[in-house]
Design an enzyme around this catalytic site. Sequence first.
Site: not given
Length: 754
Positions: A33-34, A224-225, A258, A615
Amino acid sequence: MSDILSGLNEIQKKAVSQIDGPVMVIAGPGSGKTRVLTFRIAYMIQQGISPHNILALTFTNKAAREMKDRIEKVLQGNVAGLWSGTFHSLFARILRIEAEHIGYPTSFTIYDTDDSKSLLRTIVKELNLKKDDYPANQLLSRISSLKSNLITPRTYEQDEKLMNSDKIANRRAFHKIYSRYVARCKQAGAMDFDDLLYRLYELFQKKPDILTKYRERFKYILVDEFQDTNFLQYAIIRKLSKYPGSPKNICIVGDDAQSIYAFRGATIDNILDFEKDFKSAQVFKLEQNYRSTPHIVAAANEVIAKNRRQIEKKIWTSQGEGEKIRILKTVSDNEEGKRIADQIMEYKNRYHVPNQEIAILYRTNAQSRVFEDYLRRYNIPYRIYGGLSFYQRKEIKDLLAYLRLLINPSDEEAFKRVVNYPKRGIGNTTMDKVMEHRTREGTDLYTAAQTAPLSPRARTQLNKFLKVIRAGINKNETAGAYEAAEYVANASGIIKTFKDENTTESLNRLENIEALLNGIKDFMDEDEVSELGIEVEERTLAAYIQHIALLTDQDNDSEAEEKITLMSIHGAKGLEFDAIFVVGLEENLFPSFMSMENEKDIDEERRLFYVAITRARKYLTLSFSNSRYRYGKVVYNRPSRFLEEINAENYDNPNTVFGKTSFAGGGAETTTPSARTRFKPIKKKKTIVAPADFTPASSDEIKEGMEVIHQKFGKGKVLKIDGRNDSRVATIYFNEIDTPQRRIMLKFAKLQIV
DNA sequence: CGCAGGCACCACGTG
DNA sequence: GGTGCCTGCG
């Protein structure tokens, strides 16, 4: 760099290169994603779009900084003019520029939650209400959610339903408190965290020309997010990007699975609404996971499948076989700490996993203590995130309160905090008089403090305080922020107090004060980017204070290297590690007891669990304990339901979860998973004795060969007793637990004879 | 007005 | 186990 797109998979490429029009990227954990976000911005700039026209909203300053660094690397040039940062920090920046248009001073201060609560308590007192009927915490969260839904005190009053529900709930005064709170914030020239969003919305609403200015500037918006945005945040984004003639160049990136911030108003409705609001939106789903090994990916999918209502997707990996998920079952939180420290040693020795690639994740910050204890004992360096940060320490907040007064003397909370600190004889009586005067005159506290009629002695003392503030303001304007801060730290008497006290404690506080002063110096001297890498437009005391107020937990990790990470799962969002320990997997803790009431809250807890396990790159360990201390009392909990939601085949030692463990034969955990065992709920209540009917025998009654019951370990047989008198130690075999043989100091033991 | 000691309540997560 | 508030005394 000529081809930014090479090295991306097909879907990533599309998500990067589709720069015109609305785009929604659904990005599973570890799906790059980043990478997509940074490459997308780099690609845009390469295509000739000015960084000046790009607005990138992230969740933490750290994420923004990383993004910027990576873009700079890709483009081998600078990206000056790009606005990237958190909602709160970028919006505060705009508000700072436009403050006067909504009746705020340019130097407005930001109230943190403590300030807000304190103000609410004051108001409740002023209105002669009982604080038990109006707890500050509840008031604040209610006010916060109202603001986030654009309900002002005025619209609140007109809403019969809301007003009625207050009547029924016996909190008739709520509306009064709410409006007074808003008025007082404004009078103090202060914004709380929600105001940073709400006031910007208001600004855009009231001043179309200003809105137009920012629409023209931010032609390209990235968020983002997105799953963690609330109604108000989305409303602002919509204002900036959805209007007649808009190019609608908006790209949102997120993952509904998430979403873990519903408790503060985030709603996955925003993701679902996005497609309605921007009908032509192109949707890209990043499902390939590059982070984790297959058992971890499989477990993640199994867990999240239990949630209803979600955007359909399935993450997958092309990685080969990896380790299975381990489970640790322990009898106490203390043992949990020890066993995890042991396993960390194993990872380090056997697999050479470096410290900074290991993290212990827990549901609540209060759980960190035992792990700290054992890591310290084993000499393993660690770093704790969350909990009390530097800027939350009392001495720091005190000095900051002084500094807040220098830039905004109307700041009521800051004023009250330090008017009598260090002690200068201005107690409640005096302050009550000043407050009364303030109400009578309808002014702010600072003005009232100068004119209120007081006894000569109180007046002298108060004047001394006001003089320090005035001189500080002056110093700030003439000599600069650092000089002013240094002056105030001395003139207020803070430094002297700590020096005089001369204890390790006070000298430590003094060091913190010095560290803060140095921080200000650094901030002022740095010409482009602060040590934290957050770009600020100006180097002033006001900018410094704002910068501090908006720091996030993830931002202060300058010395994270070579250390094990301990943090809450919320804090771990967006991070990854080779080895992850998710601890405290028990009912009432994770899922939290607050969520047990309804399915929706459980779903959020489940997403949190999903975040936790994803994670991990290679090693994942889940642990739970039969008992643990809470509020100083032992509580017993059953293993978390989430443990059973992972298929047995992904566990290294599934019997620990699925309740079939006999624990006979030394409690070895070597069982191999039997085919595709479907999970059975754990019905059998643990045979641990409830504290109520437990009557321990005195220690000299305990003899070899006796059957006893231990409060934590359950039934056991005394094998041997050695030593004498107070140092007698019993070796007891507890057949109900994992590592059954224990040595118990009889002096302290609580044993009941069977 | 300051201070010590008792207490209640706390704590799920955050900018 | 900690903190912050209240009370009562000097």
